[in-house]
Design a protein around this motif. Structure first.
Motif, short mmCIF file in Angstrom:
data_model
loop_
_atom_site.label_atom_id
_atom_site.label_comp_id
_atom_site.label_asym_id
_atom_site.label_seq_id
_atom_site.Cartn_x
_atom_site.Cartn_y
_atom_site.Cartn_z
N LEU A 55 -9.88 -1.86 10.66
CA LEU A 55 -9.58 -0.37 10.17
C LEU A 55 -8.37 0.11 11.20
O LEU A 55 -8.48 -0.11 12.48
CB LEU A 55 -10.85 0.59 10.45
N HIS A 56 -7.30 0.55 10.49
CA HIS A 56 -6.10 1.13 11.37
C HIS A 56 -5.87 2.73 11.05
O HIS A 56 -5.73 2.98 9.93
CB HIS A 56 -4.99 0.54 11.15
N VAL A 57 -6.30 3.39 12.21
CA VAL A 57 -6.23 5.02 12.03
C VAL A 57 -5.06 5.49 12.72
O VAL A 57 -5.16 5.22 13.91
CB VAL A 57 -7.45 5.71 12.17
N ARG A 58 -3.89 6.19 12.09
CA ARG A 58 -3.03 6.95 12.95
C ARG A 58 -3.28 8.58 13.04
O ARG A 58 -3.73 9.10 12.14
CB ARG A 58 -1.79 7.04 12.20
N LEU A 59 -3.50 8.76 14.40
CA LEU A 59 -4.07 10.24 14.56
C LEU A 59 -3.01 11.23 14.85
O LEU A 59 -1.91 10.97 15.62
CB LEU A 59 -4.94 10.20 15.74
N GLY A 60 -3.05 12.50 14.75
CA GLY A 60 -2.16 13.58 14.97
C GLY A 60 -2.58 14.15 16.18
O GLY A 60 -2.84 15.21 16.52
N ARG A 62 -11.57 8.11 22.15
CA ARG A 62 -12.08 6.74 22.93
C ARG A 62 -13.57 6.95 22.71
O ARG A 62 -14.03 7.94 22.88
CB ARG A 62 -11.66 6.63 24.30
N GLY A 63 -14.22 5.75 22.40
CA GLY A 63 -15.63 5.92 22.35
C GLY A 63 -16.18 4.43 21.69
O GLY A 63 -15.39 3.62 21.80
N VAL A 64 -17.55 4.45 21.76
CA VAL A 64 -18.13 3.31 21.47
C VAL A 64 -19.35 3.54 20.38
O VAL A 64 -20.06 4.66 20.42
CB VAL A 64 -18.66 2.49 22.74
N ALA A 67 -17.17 8.48 13.46
CA ALA A 67 -17.16 8.57 14.93
C ALA A 67 -15.74 9.04 15.58
O ALA A 67 -16.00 10.00 16.53
CB ALA A 67 -17.68 7.26 15.60
N ILE A 68 -14.68 8.73 14.78
CA ILE A 68 -13.41 8.91 15.18
C ILE A 68 -13.46 10.41 14.91
O ILE A 68 -12.65 11.09 15.77
CB ILE A 68 -12.35 7.88 14.42
N LEU A 121 -6.33 13.13 10.89
CA LEU A 121 -6.27 11.92 10.39
C LEU A 121 -5.02 11.72 9.56
O LEU A 121 -4.88 12.23 8.66
CB LEU A 121 -7.11 11.19 9.40
N LYS A 122 -4.00 11.01 10.40
CA LYS A 122 -2.48 11.17 9.69
C LYS A 122 -2.37 10.06 8.64
O LYS A 122 -1.79 10.28 7.40
CB LYS A 122 -1.38 10.80 10.60
N SER A 123 -3.00 8.99 8.81
CA SER A 123 -3.03 8.01 7.98
C SER A 123 -4.17 6.74 8.21
O SER A 123 -4.55 6.73 9.55
CB SER A 123 -1.82 6.92 7.69
N VAL A 124 -4.84 6.40 7.22
CA VAL A 124 -5.87 5.33 7.30
C VAL A 124 -5.79 4.13 6.41
O VAL A 124 -5.48 4.20 5.25
CB VAL A 124 -7.38 6.02 6.89
N VAL A 125 -5.83 2.99 7.12
CA VAL A 125 -5.45 1.81 6.31
C VAL A 125 -6.44 0.66 6.63
O VAL A 125 -6.89 0.59 7.98
CB VAL A 125 -3.90 1.29 6.65
#
Length: 228
Positions: free
Chosen positions: A43-48, A59-61, A195-196, A209-213
């Motif tokens: 999973l690749h998530v670009r955040l604003g 950051r988290g687990v 979680a994110i 969430l700018k983009s989710v791939v």
């Protein structure tokens, strides 16, 4: 970058511009993951957010419902009763000064996660310069600096993942293997994306969430509808 025939065929199999619902995206990924090995799905998530700002870190687990499909080798730096407990809990390597020296002198990195007790952090800190760039430095936030070494080992072995923002405001994290099948991958995806979202900093403004791939090891990325 030149891509092979399988990659080109995969790209033709779906609409590159479309954002898919998570379950549809997983269908596309499973269809286009054509390598001969069991590909990892990431999973690749670009955040604003601005990763340069301390109050906008993400950051988290979490332990994924179905793990990651990868067995992680755990090194525990501890002494006495805690070292015995680590051994009993299934740590792959347990030790103290001798293992620190092995890392320092022999460039030994046959482990994926290092766990240590707080009293050993002074010793571990001496090799922080070599552990840090490899993402191996223990950290209380990720649960790898703890007195409860048994719990930490069990979580890592069960499929605990750490997600964190990189310098370009993107989080990259595995959600499993192709062999997991659709249902397990969707459940792992949902747990991670939730979680994110939950970890959204109060200082973050605008679209989070700018983009989710989603993408397999060798396959192209598939856009997912962001859950803002």
């Amino acid at each position: 970058m030149k891509h092979g025939k399988k990659y080109q065929d995969s790209v033709k199999a779906y609409d590159l511009t479309k954002q898919y619902e998570a379950s549809e995206a997983v269908d596309v990924i499973l269809e286009t993951a054509k390598a001969k090995f069991d590909e990892t799905i990431e999973l690749h998530v670009r955040l604003g957010v601005d990763p340069r700002q301390a109050d906008q870190q993400v950051r988290g687990v979490l332990v994924l419902p179905h793990g990651t499909g990868k067995t992680k080798r755990v090194l525990v730096i501890a002494k006495g009763a805690k070292a015995d407990a680590a051994q009993a809990a299934g740590a792959d390597y347990v030790g103290a000064e001798e293992l620190i020296a092995k890392i320092q002198n022999d460039n030994w990195f046959d482990f994926d996660v290092m766990i240590t007790t707080p009293d050993m952090m002074g010793m571990v800190g001496r090799i922080g310069r070599v552990l840090g760039p490899k993402g191996l430095m223990p950290n209380p936030k990720s649960g790898t600096v703890t007195m409860d070494v048994e719990k930490a080992i069990k979580e890592v072995k069960a499929g605990k993942v750490e997600y964190r923002l990189d310098k370009t405001a993107i989080i990259h994290c595995p959600i499993g293997k192709k062999s997991f099948g659709k249902e397990k991958l969707v459940e792992n995806y949902t747990a991670l994306i939730d979680a994110i979202i939950k970890a959204k900093p109060a200082a973050a403004k605008g679209t989070y969430l700018k983009s989710v791939v989603l993408a397999s090891t060798m396959g192209p990325g598939v856009k997912v509808v962001p859950k803002n």
